[in-house]
Design a protein around this motif. Structure first.
Motif, PDB file in Angstrom:
ATOM      1  N   THR A 146       0.852  -1.173   0.000  1.00 16.32           N
ATOM      2  CA  THR A 146       0.000   0.000   0.000  1.00 16.32           C
ATOM      3  C   THR A 146       0.895   1.233   0.000  1.00 16.32           C
ATOM      4  O   THR A 146       1.852   1.305   0.771  1.00 16.32           O
ATOM      5  CB  THR A 146      -0.900   0.022   1.258  1.00 16.32           C
ATOM      6  OG1 THR A 146      -1.654  -1.170   1.297  1.00 16.32           O
ATOM      7  CG2 THR A 146      -1.830   1.218   1.246  1.00 16.32           C
ATOM      8  N   MET A 147       0.585   2.170  -0.863  1.00 15.83           N
ATOM      9  CA  MET A 147       1.357   3.408  -0.915  1.00 15.83           C
ATOM     10  C   MET A 147       0.867   4.351   0.189  1.00 15.83           C
ATOM     11  O   MET A 147      -0.315   4.629   0.292  1.00 15.83           O
ATOM     12  CB  MET A 147       1.192   4.098  -2.275  1.00 15.83           C
ATOM     13  CG  MET A 147       1.880   3.376  -3.419  1.00 15.83           C
ATOM     14  SD  MET A 147       3.658   3.289  -3.249  1.00 15.83           S
ATOM     15  CE  MET A 147       4.144   4.983  -3.493  1.00 15.83           C
ATOM     16  N   GLN A 148       1.773   4.799   1.027  1.00  6.28           N
ATOM     17  CA  GLN A 148       1.492   5.774   2.069  1.00  6.28           C
ATOM     18  C   GLN A 148       2.407   6.967   1.807  1.00  6.28           C
ATOM     19  O   GLN A 148       3.565   6.971   2.205  1.00  6.28           O
ATOM     20  CB  GLN A 148       1.771   5.197   3.456  1.00  6.28           C
ATOM     21  CG  GLN A 148       0.880   4.045   3.852  1.00  6.28           C
ATOM     22  CD  GLN A 148      -0.526   4.501   4.178  1.00  6.28           C
ATOM     23  OE1 GLN A 148      -0.753   5.606   4.666  1.00  6.28           O
ATOM     24  NE2 GLN A 148      -1.491   3.648   3.881  1.00  6.28           N
ATOM     25  N   GLY A 149       1.882   7.952   1.077  1.00  6.42           N
ATOM     26  CA  GLY A 149       2.718   9.085   0.677  1.00  6.42           C
ATOM     27  C   GLY A 149       3.782   8.602  -0.291  1.00  6.42           C
ATOM     28  O   GLY A 149       3.480   8.037  -1.334  1.00  6.42           O
ATOM     29  N   ASP A 150       5.045   8.790   0.043  1.00 12.29           N
ATOM     30  CA  ASP A 150       6.150   8.360  -0.812  1.00 12.29           C
ATOM     31  C   ASP A 150       6.636   6.952  -0.464  1.00 12.29           C
ATOM     32  O   ASP A 150       7.585   6.463  -1.063  1.00 12.29           O
ATOM     33  CB  ASP A 150       7.331   9.335  -0.668  1.00 12.29           C
ATOM     34  CG  ASP A 150       7.003  10.713  -1.235  1.00 12.29           C
ATOM     35  OD1 ASP A 150       6.096  10.790  -2.082  1.00 12.29           O
ATOM     36  OD2 ASP A 150       7.649  11.693  -0.821  1.00 12.29           O
ATOM     37  N   TYR A 151       6.005   6.323   0.498  1.00  9.49           N
ATOM     38  CA  TYR A 151       6.488   5.027   0.964  1.00  9.49           C
ATOM     39  C   TYR A 151       5.568   3.898   0.534  1.00  9.49           C
ATOM     40  O   TYR A 151       4.351   4.053   0.485  1.00  9.49           O
ATOM     41  CB  TYR A 151       6.616   5.010   2.495  1.00  9.49           C
ATOM     42  CG  TYR A 151       7.590   6.037   3.001  1.00  9.49           C
ATOM     43  CD1 TYR A 151       8.959   5.800   2.944  1.00  9.49           C
ATOM     44  CD2 TYR A 151       7.154   7.247   3.510  1.00  9.49           C
ATOM     45  CE1 TYR A 151       9.873   6.744   3.393  1.00  9.49           C
ATOM     46  CE2 TYR A 151       8.053   8.209   3.966  1.00  9.49           C
ATOM     47  CZ  TYR A 151       9.408   7.941   3.899  1.00  9.49           C
ATOM     48  OH  TYR A 151      10.300   8.872   4.345  1.00  9.49           O
ATOM     49  N   CYS A 152       6.179   2.777   0.283  1.00  8.16           N
ATOM     50  CA  CYS A 152       5.459   1.572  -0.097  1.00  8.16           C
ATOM     51  C   CYS A 152       5.529   0.599   1.088  1.00  8.16           C
ATOM     52  O   CYS A 152       6.587   0.061   1.391  1.00  8.16           O
ATOM     53  CB  CYS A 152       6.129   0.978  -1.332  1.00  8.16           C
ATOM     54  SG  CYS A 152       5.223  -0.348  -2.058  1.00  8.16           S
ATOM     55  N   LEU A 153       4.403   0.412   1.796  1.00  8.73           N
ATOM     56  CA  LEU A 153       4.375  -0.427   2.994  1.00  8.73           C
ATOM     57  C   LEU A 153       3.728  -1.776   2.676  1.00  8.73           C
ATOM     58  O   LEU A 153       2.706  -1.836   2.003  1.00  8.73           O
ATOM     59  CB  LEU A 153       3.597   0.258   4.106  1.00  8.73           C
ATOM     60  CG  LEU A 153       4.117   1.635   4.535  1.00  8.73           C
ATOM     61  CD1 LEU A 153       3.187   2.253   5.562  1.00  8.73           C
ATOM     62  CD2 LEU A 153       5.524   1.510   5.091  1.00  8.73           C
ATOM     63  N   PRO A 154       4.310  -2.873   3.183  1.00 10.76           N
ATOM     64  CA  PRO A 154       3.714  -4.195   2.912  1.00 10.76           C
ATOM     65  C   PRO A 154       2.407  -4.377   3.685  1.00 10.76           C
ATOM     66  O   PRO A 154       2.252  -3.872   4.795  1.00 10.76           O
ATOM     67  CB  PRO A 154       4.780  -5.171   3.401  1.00 10.76           C
ATOM     68  CG  PRO A 154       5.561  -4.409   4.408  1.00 10.76           C
ATOM     69  CD  PRO A 154       5.528  -2.966   3.974  1.00 10.76           C
ATOM     70  N   ASP A 155       1.489  -5.084   3.080  1.00 13.39           N
ATOM     71  CA  ASP A 155       0.225  -5.430   3.734  1.00 13.39           C
ATOM     72  C   ASP A 155       0.468  -6.715   4.521  1.00 13.39           C
ATOM     73  O   ASP A 155       0.502  -7.803   3.956  1.00 13.39           O
ATOM     74  CB  ASP A 155      -0.883  -5.642   2.704  1.00 13.39           C
ATOM     75  CG  ASP A 155      -1.180  -4.378   1.915  1.00 13.39           C
ATOM     76  OD1 ASP A 155      -1.019  -3.280   2.485  1.00 13.39           O
ATOM     77  OD2 ASP A 155      -1.568  -4.495   0.746  1.00 13.39           O
ATOM     78  N   LEU A 156       0.651  -6.573   5.824  1.00 13.56           N
ATOM     79  CA  LEU A 156       0.966  -7.718   6.673  1.00 13.56           C
ATOM     80  C   LEU A 156      -0.285  -8.219   7.380  1.00 13.56           C
ATOM     81  O   LEU A 156      -1.022  -7.448   7.976  1.00 13.56           O
ATOM     82  CB  LEU A 156       2.008  -7.337   7.724  1.00 13.56           C
ATOM     83  CG  LEU A 156       3.347  -6.836   7.196  1.00 13.56           C
ATOM     84  CD1 LEU A 156       4.223  -6.382   8.345  1.00 13.56           C
ATOM     85  CD2 LEU A 156       4.034  -7.916   6.391  1.00 13.56           C
ATOM     86  N   THR A 157      -0.499  -9.524   7.329  1.00 15.91           N
ATOM     87  CA  THR A 157      -1.583 -10.153   8.060  1.00 15.91           C
ATOM     88  C   THR A 157      -1.066 -11.468   8.631  1.00 15.91           C
ATOM     89  O   THR A 157      -0.204 -12.117   8.041  1.00 15.91           O
ATOM     90  CB  THR A 157      -2.800 -10.447   7.173  1.00 15.91           C
ATOM     91  OG1 THR A 157      -2.393 -11.285   6.098  1.00 15.91           O
ATOM     92  CG2 THR A 157      -3.415  -9.169   6.621  1.00 15.91           C
TER      93      THR A 157
END
Length: 124
Positions: free
Chosen positions: A14-25
């Protein structure tokens, strides 16, 4: 270019501003009851074995570990109580004849069995 980076990294992001964060579950776990022994084990590993606790938590195996400990500890406790009552002659007849003596002896047996379970199953 961003698409090739996502493909190389694998998984979903998921893009959060300029960062690409993994979708962790966490993986789904089977719901099994956790009683007093499982709660004691949880408190112990959370306080004294943090690496084990976080490994179990992040791999999604914490609940099943605690449920397994609960089942094994409960089984051991009941077996020990039964063995001790038979060996020490704590019977239903004693319960009828002298209830206070029966209670005293059963409490002593349960305490000893709980101590053994704690040291063999919980505090390891």
């Amino acid at each position: 270019m961003a698409k090739t980076i996502f493909e190389q990294m694998g998984g979903t992001y998921t893009m959060q501003g300029d960062y690409c964060l993994p979708d962790l579950t966490l993986p789904a776990e089977e719901e099994r009851p956790i009683g007093v022994w499982g709660q004691r084990r949880l408190r112990y590993i959370k306080q004294y074995h943090k690496i084990l606790y976080y490994n179990l938590l992040t791999t999604g195996k914490l609940h099943s570990h605690l449920a397994d400990v609960e089942a094994e500890a409960q089984s051991l406790f009941l077996r020990l109580v039964k063995e001790y009552t038979e060996r020490e002659g704590v019977t239903e007849q004693l319960k009828v004849e002298n209830p206070m003596e029966w209670i005293r002896r059963m409490n002593n047996i349960r305490e000893r069995a709980a101590e053994i379970v704690n040291w063999k199953m919980i505090f390891v």
